[in-house]
Structures are given as C-alpha cells and as structure tokens.
Write a protein that holds these residues in place. Structure first.
Motif, PDB file in Angstrom:
ATOM      1  N   VAL A   1       0.867  -1.319  -0.018  1.00  0.00           N
ATOM      2  CA  VAL A   1      -0.074  -0.172  -0.023  1.00  0.00           C
ATOM      3  C   VAL A   1       0.880   1.256  -0.056  1.00  0.00           C
ATOM      4  N   ILE A   2       0.488   2.059  -0.798  1.00  0.00           N
ATOM      5  CA  ILE A   2       1.378   3.273  -1.177  1.00  0.00           C
ATOM      6  C   ILE A   2       0.251   4.615  -0.482  1.00  0.00           C
ATOM      7  N   CYS A   3       0.870   5.294   0.440  1.00  0.00           N
ATOM      8  CA  CYS A   3       0.092   6.412   0.780  1.00  0.00           C
ATOM      9  C   CYS A   3       1.249   7.613   0.619  1.00  0.00           C
ATOM     10  N   GLY A   4       0.276   8.885   1.018  1.00  0.00           N
ATOM     11  CA  GLY A   4       1.241   9.964   1.252  1.00  0.00           C
ATOM     12  C   GLY A   4       0.235  11.144   0.847  1.00  0.00           C
ATOM     13  N   PRO A   5       0.694  12.392   1.108  1.00  0.00           N
ATOM     14  CA  PRO A   5      -0.269  13.553   0.733  1.00  0.00           C
ATOM     15  C   PRO A   5      -0.607  13.701  -0.850  1.00  0.00           C
ATOM     16  N   SER A   6      -1.315  14.360  -1.258  1.00  0.00           N
ATOM     17  CA  SER A   6      -1.796  14.425  -2.771  1.00  0.00           C
ATOM     18  C   SER A   6      -0.425  15.243  -3.513  1.00  0.00           C
ATOM     19  N   GLY A   7      -0.050  14.872  -4.581  1.00  0.00           N
ATOM     20  CA  GLY A   7       0.924  15.499  -5.186  1.00  0.00           C
ATOM     21  C   GLY A   7       2.143  14.951  -4.783  1.00  0.00           C
ATOM     22  N   SER A   8       2.260  13.997  -4.113  1.00  0.00           N
ATOM     23  CA  SER A   8       3.691  13.407  -3.545  1.00  0.00           C
ATOM     24  C   SER A   8       4.149  12.505  -4.613  1.00  0.00           C
ATOM     25  N   GLY A   9       3.384  12.123  -5.589  1.00  0.00           N
ATOM     26  CA  GLY A   9       4.170  11.289  -6.634  1.00  0.00           C
ATOM     27  C   GLY A   9       3.677   9.677  -6.519  1.00  0.00           C
ATOM     28  N   LYS A  10       2.800   9.675  -5.520  1.00  0.00           N
ATOM     29  CA  LYS A  10       2.160   7.948  -5.494  1.00  0.00           C
ATOM     30  C   LYS A  10       1.756   7.366  -6.670  1.00  0.00           C
ATOM     31  N   SER A  11       0.872   8.267  -7.259  1.00  0.00           N
ATOM     32  CA  SER A  11       0.227   7.817  -8.590  1.00  0.00           C
ATOM     33  C   SER A  11       1.211   7.792  -9.573  1.00  0.00           C
ATOM     34  N   THR A  12       1.930   8.721  -9.851  1.00  0.00           N
ATOM     35  CA  THR A  12       3.077   8.951 -10.765  1.00  0.00           C
ATOM     36  C   THR A  12       3.793   7.745 -11.081  1.00  0.00           C
ATOM     37  N   MET A  13       4.332   7.233  -9.694  1.00  0.00           N
ATOM     38  CA  MET A  13       5.260   5.956  -9.555  1.00  0.00           C
ATOM     39  C   MET A  13       4.318   4.798  -9.939  1.00  0.00           C
ATOM     40  N   ILE A  14       3.278   4.529  -9.498  1.00  0.00           N
ATOM     41  CA  ILE A  14       2.612   3.269 -10.093  1.00  0.00           C
ATOM     42  C   ILE A  14       2.421   3.196 -11.678  1.00  0.00           C
ATOM     43  N   ARG A  15       1.990   4.552 -11.963  1.00  0.00           N
ATOM     44  CA  ARG A  15       1.741   4.802 -13.605  1.00  0.00           C
ATOM     45  C   ARG A  15       3.074   4.501 -14.373  1.00  0.00           C
ATOM     46  N   CYS A  16       3.981   4.739 -13.722  1.00  0.00           N
ATOM     47  CA  CYS A  16       5.480   4.604 -14.494  1.00  0.00           C
ATOM     48  C   CYS A  16       5.622   3.024 -14.602  1.00  0.00           C
ATOM     49  N   LEU A  17       4.970   2.181 -13.711  1.00  0.00           N
ATOM     50  CA  LEU A  17       5.161   0.713 -13.861  1.00  0.00           C
ATOM     51  C   LEU A  17       4.749   0.088 -15.205  1.00  0.00           C
ATOM     52  N   ASN A  18       3.722   0.850 -16.166  1.00  0.00           N
ATOM     53  CA  ASN A  18       3.128   0.472 -17.297  1.00  0.00           C
ATOM     54  C   ASN A  18       3.221   1.515 -18.114  1.00  0.00           C
ATOM     55  N   ARG A  19       3.879   2.284 -17.988  1.00  0.00           N
ATOM     56  CA  ARG A  19       4.264   3.215 -19.068  1.00  0.00           C
ATOM     57  C   ARG A  19       3.317   4.265 -19.319  1.00  0.00           C
ATOM     58  N   LEU A  20       2.220   4.349 -18.428  1.00  0.00           N
ATOM     59  CA  LEU A  20       1.095   5.489 -18.651  1.00  0.00           C
ATOM     60  C   LEU A  20       2.075   6.907 -18.276  1.00  0.00           C
ATOM     61  N   GLU A  21       2.968   6.680 -17.476  1.00  0.00           N
ATOM     62  CA  GLU A  21       3.865   7.939 -17.520  1.00  0.00           C
ATOM     63  C   GLU A  21       5.174   7.446 -17.766  1.00  0.00           C
ATOM     64  N   GLU A  22       6.144   8.148 -18.405  1.00  0.00           N
ATOM     65  CA  GLU A  22       7.501   7.826 -18.787  1.00  0.00           C
ATOM     66  C   GLU A  22       8.594   8.494 -17.695  1.00  0.00           C
ATOM     67  N   HIS A  23       9.467   7.404 -17.408  1.00  0.00           N
ATOM     68  CA  HIS A  23      10.479   8.243 -16.457  1.00  0.00           C
ATOM     69  C   HIS A  23      11.809   8.558 -17.310  1.00  0.00           C
ATOM     70  N   GLN A  24      12.324   9.603 -16.824  1.00  0.00           N
ATOM     71  CA  GLN A  24      13.659   9.968 -17.614  1.00  0.00           C
ATOM     72  C   GLN A  24      15.036   9.413 -17.202  1.00  0.00           C
TER      73      GLN A  24
ATOM     74  N   MET B   1       0.245  -7.040  -5.378  1.00  0.00           N
ATOM     75  CA  MET B   1      -0.751  -5.903  -5.868  1.00  0.00           C
ATOM     76  C   MET B   1       0.189  -4.599  -5.102  1.00  0.00           C
ATOM     77  N   LEU B   2      -0.036  -3.379  -5.850  1.00  0.00           N
ATOM     78  CA  LEU B   2       0.453  -2.321  -5.480  1.00  0.00           C
ATOM     79  C   LEU B   2      -0.607  -1.327  -5.693  1.00  0.00           C
ATOM     80  N   CYS B   3      -0.732  -0.662  -4.532  1.00  0.00           N
ATOM     81  CA  CYS B   3      -2.247  -0.065  -4.222  1.00  0.00           C
ATOM     82  C   CYS B   3      -2.199   1.413  -3.597  1.00  0.00           C
ATOM     83  N   VAL B   4      -2.440   2.378  -4.456  1.00  0.00           N
ATOM     84  CA  VAL B   4      -2.368   3.732  -3.727  1.00  0.00           C
ATOM     85  C   VAL B   4      -3.768   3.972  -3.213  1.00  0.00           C
ATOM     86  N   THR B   5      -3.792   4.164  -2.022  1.00  0.00           N
ATOM     87  CA  THR B   5      -5.008   4.161  -1.344  1.00  0.00           C
ATOM     88  C   THR B   5      -4.722   5.001   0.006  1.00  0.00           C
ATOM     89  N   HIS B   6      -5.870   5.706   0.664  1.00  0.00           N
ATOM     90  CA  HIS B   6      -6.129   6.122   1.931  1.00  0.00           C
ATOM     91  C   HIS B   6      -6.837   5.423   2.862  1.00  0.00           C
TER      92      HIS B   6
END
Lengths: 384, 271
Positions: free
Chosen positions: B60-83, B218-223
């Motif tokens: 489970v990944i938690c954190g305040p909004s804007g902390s990059g948690k969604s971005t991190m898991i979206r990088c795992l299937n290339r919905l976002e590209e890491h540099q 499972m990798l789960c961004v949730t509150h």
C-alpha cells in the motif's frame, strides 16, 4: 429502535399537470410571455390560412399548358374578357416540367430513358428504408453495400455507358438528380477523409500533424464558391491541352475537399471530448494505437460528433446549389431554367417554393435521422 | 478514521489477517525500480525512487496529494515515462521499445480512480475486448473467463448492461474484473475507492481483499488505512516525490520513524 418508513408519495398539485398546467408553464408563465403567445397566434392566423389557400385551395393542378393556370377576368372598364393569372399556385407548371426539374435536360428530352434515374432513386429508397427499421438484421451488410456498391450502380444506370445504354453525358445531368449525386458523393467521400484528417491532426508525429492542419485550414479558409470556380476554370490550365476531365467530377472533388475539412473539425471536436482516462485504460490493457482508436476513441467520438457531422451534411446539401456558378444545372438551377422558358415565364415563385419544399423535406429527414441515431447510440453513460 | 476502518470497527468488514498467504521464503522479485527520476517540465515529481516488489507482495502506497504516488505506479506500465533510472517489470526492462511496453502491459493490470470503463460497450464487451484483440483468445473462451470474473466480483447479472447503468461500486468491480480477464501477474490500484460513495467502498475493498487472499501481487495507492493494516504486508509513505519510509503495517502505524510520516498519520487518523 424506530423503523424508518418513508412518507407515501402523493400526486402533484392539479395546477401543475394536465392541460391547464401545461398552458400555464409553457404559454402564459408571465404577462409578457402571455402577450407574446397572443401576438404569435394572431400572426399565424394572418399568415397561415392565406398561404394554404394559395398553395392548395386556389392552386391549379390540371392540364398541361400555362393557359390552364389562367382564369377569365371581365374588365369593369371596357367589359372585355381577359385571361389573367389565377389567384392560386400553378402546380401545372411543376407537373409539366417535373422531369426537367428532377432529372435534368437529357432525361426531359428522352422520356424513354427516364426509367434509369427513377430506378436509381427507387433502389436508393429501397436500400435506405430497411436501415431505418430498428430490428433489421442485415443492417451492417446493407449499409456497406449502400456505401460501397450502390454508387457504382447509380452511376452505371444514369450514365449508361457501362450497361450499353444510350449515354447521358454528365454535362447533360441536372436537376434534383445532380444535386443528389453531388451531395451524396460529397458526403460519402468526405467522411473517411475527414476521419483520417481529424486523427492526423491529433497525431503526435509533427509532420503528419502539420500536413493535416495545413489541409484542413486550407479548405476551411476559402469559400466553397471560390473552390468550385477554381476547380472549374483554373484547374484545366494546369493540365496539358486535350486532357480534360469531367466537370461534374471536378465539382465533386472540390466539394469533397471542402466538406472533408469541416467533417474533420466536427470529428476532432468529438475526439477532444473523450476523457483521457479512456485512452489510458485501453493502453493499460495492452492495446496499441489502432486498436485504441478503432475500438475506444473513434466510436465514442463519432457518436458525440453526429450532430456536428449531420449539420455539415445539411449545409453541404444546400451548398451544392452553388455549382450553378460553374454552369451545372442542379435542382435549383433546373427549376429556374424551367421557369424562364417562354411557355412558363413568370412562374418563378412556384419554382422556388417547390424547390424549397423538397429541400426542406430532405434536410428535415436528415436532421430527424441524426436525432434518432443519437438516441439509439446513447448508452446512458453519465460522462466521466 | 477512514470509512473502511469504521466498518472494521463495527465488524461489517471482516479483517482478513492470517488468511493472507505470506510471500515464500525465496522471494521472486517482479518489480525493480532503481534510481528512477521523473520530471513534468521543470517539476521534479519522482526523486531517486528505489523499489523492489516480490511476487505475492501486497503493497500500500500512501502520502499527501502531489507526493508522486500515482505517478510512481503509472510509471510501472508506461502510462507515465520516467527520464532516469531503470525499471524492470516481470524480467522485462521498461524502455522505449514498444514491444517491451506491450509485453509489460499484458502482464500488469490497472484499476483507476474513475473506473475508466468504456461507456459505449456493454460490461461483457468491456471485459472481453482486450482478451480477444490483445491476447487473441477465442470469443467463447473470453466470454467464459469474463463471466467467471464477473461472478467473482459478484455481479454476473449485469453482464449485458452498459457501465452508465451501474452504480459506482459496481463499475469499479467491473473495472477490476476487466483487468483480471487479462490474467495479469501484477495489479496496480490507483486510488480505487476515492471516487466512491461511502456505502460502496466496502464492496470494492471486499473484492480487493479476496484478490489478496489468492496471492495476487498488488500495488495499491489508497487512503484506506484499515485496508493497509489488514491486507498489506508493506506500507510505503511518499512525500515530495520520494519514498520517505516503508515498513510492515504494524510497525508503520504504531512506530513511525520519520517526523513527516508521524505528521501525516496523525492528520489522517485523528478525526
């Protein structure tokens, strides 16, 4: 612990439902709206009955000569009897000149060949009608047949060369038939080009995007009349002498280019309305660009774009009358010519009313069909 | 207290501790992020992310909004590209090669906050589209699989409806079933209950708990901290694009090490 029992539902108050409620909310909701209602009813009373009287009541239908639309008039000054125009519309004129107005000069001059356009239109009607039946099973196949095969049948029938019939050269085509060919041809050809251009304009590849933007903006920037004029008069200058391709084909190409730019923009609007999540969900399922486009974004975009696309179709249908400028006798042009013949001089008004009525019927049908499509394709998604 | 936590307290939502299989002793690493950095323009969203996930882990990944948690898991299937940095998913290096991306996407299922069901297709078509066209499964077979997973999420009777006719909770369950129909090895959940009415959160969490019990990675961004406590075997706390702290749930909630984690936990658990 007390149990929750909802208050039983009641009927709404009588003043808000039924005829009285409807009148109150729709026609007399304030004194101003009430006054408007009365004013509009009064104007309708002034306009509608005399119009109907002219259109139907006093109209002449019978006979075959312009004299049949005239009536005896005894002058109070000299007591002589004169032949003057009857007070109603002269539908004898449109009846006599029906072939010319509908099918153009060639078929008016060769009545034995009229079965060709008549058969063509009947076939078209026969193909279109089942598409309107909701439960019809072979809709998709029939639609494809109408789109891909019927155009060739139509041209073969009317032109005649492929079937070994007497040839009706395209410069002798005219009337409603020509309008139909130009509009239907323009619509059918412009739609796929429009889809490709709309997708291209949203492409991530800069060269493809620029080309599509250039194409769309080019055709949108010029008025149709200019494009028609260029296609008809300037284009031949660029071809070697002796090479001259068909005037109707040139007009059709001009119309298609023009129309595809507008269709592309209507579809682009639809594409932009699709939430990004749709694309992401499809990507996450492993779909590539073409599958995402073909299964997810384009079907939804087309559905959203229906009103916009049909709007441009209706515009195009009416804009085909502009081909008069390059010497083609479309529906409106043929009616004008018929009304300018020595025998029927002076019946322009009937000609225009007749053309307007038919245009209205066609455009109204298109509009209704698009509304029907919108309802049918609405899968009740609260947009997300 | 989160909504799910209230359900646990009242005993409506069963705590699943103990029934969840513990990852085997010789863990197989299925996700490995090394030195991953990402920028949105000038904005540095992911900073030096190092993460290893073993098969069968529930994170489970938690954190305040804007902390990059969604971005991190979206990088795992290339919905976002890491540099910068490397990401390896299921043994495939995630790079610009479209083949690698497709390979990874076929094995990684994703559930979104806003469900993202295809509104113009029926529930059944939503579930069979990708198996038929991406996995090249026969239509019959794909439909059988779809009905199997619809039963698993307890809405087989909705198969012929359109997503717009379902409630939010039902839509999210369909979305989970849709991802499962691709038979993924890893499931990513991006705030799956955040857009749901309180009464519907439980039905979605139930499905996720069941999935965890079957050993899904499972990798789960949730509150939903109740969910984290009972289901996760590791909780990750992120802030400002970094992994601030990660630990087993008991340790994480009872004995947070970092001041930032303490502040975050006190804020979300206090009301």
């Amino acid at each position: 612990m007390s149990e929750f029992t909802p208050i039983p539902a009641r009927e709404p108050p009588a003043s808000s439902v039924g005829v009285v409620g409807w009148l109150r909310t729709h026609l007399f909701s304030s004194w101003f709206n009430g006054a408007l209602t009365v004013l509009i009813l009064w104007s309708l009373l002034l306009i509608v009955p005399p119009s109907l009287q002219w259109l139907l009541g006093d109209a002449s239908w019978s006979g075959g000569r312009s004299d049949d639309c005239k009536t005896d008039f005894v002058s109070p000054e000299d007591g002589e009897t004169y032949r003057v125009d009857a007070p109603g519309a002269c539908w004898t004129f449109t009846k006599v000149r029906f072939m010319q107005i509908m099918f153009g000069l060639y078929f008016a001059a060769n009545p034995s060949e009229v079965w060709r356009p008549v058969l063509m239109f009947s076939l078209f009607g026969g193909l279109i009608t089942p598409l309107l039946i909701p439960k019809f099973r072979w809709k998709w196949q029939l639609g494809m047949f109408t789109l891909l095969v019927f155009p060739f049948i139509a041209v073969a029938l009317v032109h005649g060369e492929w079937l070994g019939l007497p040839v009706a050269e395209t410069n002798e085509w005219g009337g409603f038939m020509l309008t139909f060919f130009l509009a239907a041809g323009g619509i059918v050809l412009a739609l796929p080009i429009g889809v490709v251009m709309a997708l291209g304009r949203r492409s991530e590849l800069p060269i493809i995007r620029s080309l599509c933007v250039f194409y769309i903006e080019l055709w949108r920037a010029a008025p149709l009349i200019t494009i028609l004029f260029m296609a008809s008069n300037l284009l031949p200058l660029f071809f070697p002498s002796g090479v001259d391709f068909d005037k109707v084909v040139r007009a059709l190409i001009a119309i298609t280019m023009f129309q595809s730019a507008y269709t592309a923009e209507a579809i682009r609007g639809g594409l932009q309305a699709i939430p990004k999540g749709q694309d992401e969900a499809a990507s996450a399922l492993g779909m590539g660009y073409w599958r995402k486009t073909g299964f997810i974004t384009l079907p939804q975009a087309m559905k959203i774009s229906i009103p916009g696309i049909v709007n441009t179709f209706i515009e195009l249908f009416k804009d085909t009358t502009l081909v008069g400028i390059i010497g083609l006798h479309d529906f409106l042009g043929s009616a004008q010519i018929a009304a300018r013949s020595p025998e029927w001089k002076g019946y322009d008004f009937e000609a225009y009313v007749y053309v307007a009525l038919i245009f209205f019927m066609c455009c109204f049908a298109m509009s209704k069909y698009s509304q029907h499509l919108e309802r049918k394709l609405d899968t009740g998604h609260k947009e997300r | 207290m989160s909504e799910a936590e209230k359900y646990y307290e009242k005993g409506i939502l069963p705590r699943a501790t103990g029934e969840i299989p513990v990852p085997s002793d010789a863990p197989e690493i299925c996700v490995k992020m090394t030195g991953v950095n990402k920028w949105y323009g000038q904005f540095h969203v992911l900073r030096d992310i190092n993460l290893e996930v073993c098969t069968g882990e529930r994170i489970v990944i938690c954190g305040p909004s804007g902390s990059g948690k969604s971005t991190m898991i979206r990088c795992l299937n290339r919905l976002e590209e890491h540099q910068e940095g490397t990401t390896i998913v299921n043994g495939t290096v995630l790079d610009d090669d479209i083949k690698h991306i497709d390979e990874i996407r076929r094995e990684v299922g994703m559930v979104f906050q806003h469900f993202n069901l295809f509104p113009h297709l029926t529930v059944l078509q939503n579930l069979t589209l990708a198996p038929i066209w991406v996995r090249k499964t026969a239509k019959r077979e794909a439909e059988e699989t779809a009905m199997h997973y619809l039963s698993r999420v307890k809405i087989p009777e909705q198969a012929d409806k359109y997503p717009g006719q379902l409630s939010g909770g039902q839509q999210q369950r369909v979305a989970i079933a849709r991802a499962l129909c691709m038979k993924p090895k890893i499931m990513l959940f991006d705030e799956p209950t955040s857009a749901l009415d309180p009464e519907m959160i439980k039905e979605v969490l139930d499905v996720m708990i069941e999935l965890a019990q079957e050993g899904m990675t499972m990798l789960c961004v949730t509150h939903e901290m109740g969910f984290a406590r009972t289901v996760a075997n590791r909780v990750i706390f992120m802030d400002a694009g970094q992994i601030v702290e990660q630990n087993e749930p008991e340790e994480f909630f009872n004995n947070p090490q970092n001041e930032r984690t303490k502040l975050f936990l006190s804020q979300i658990l206090s009301h």
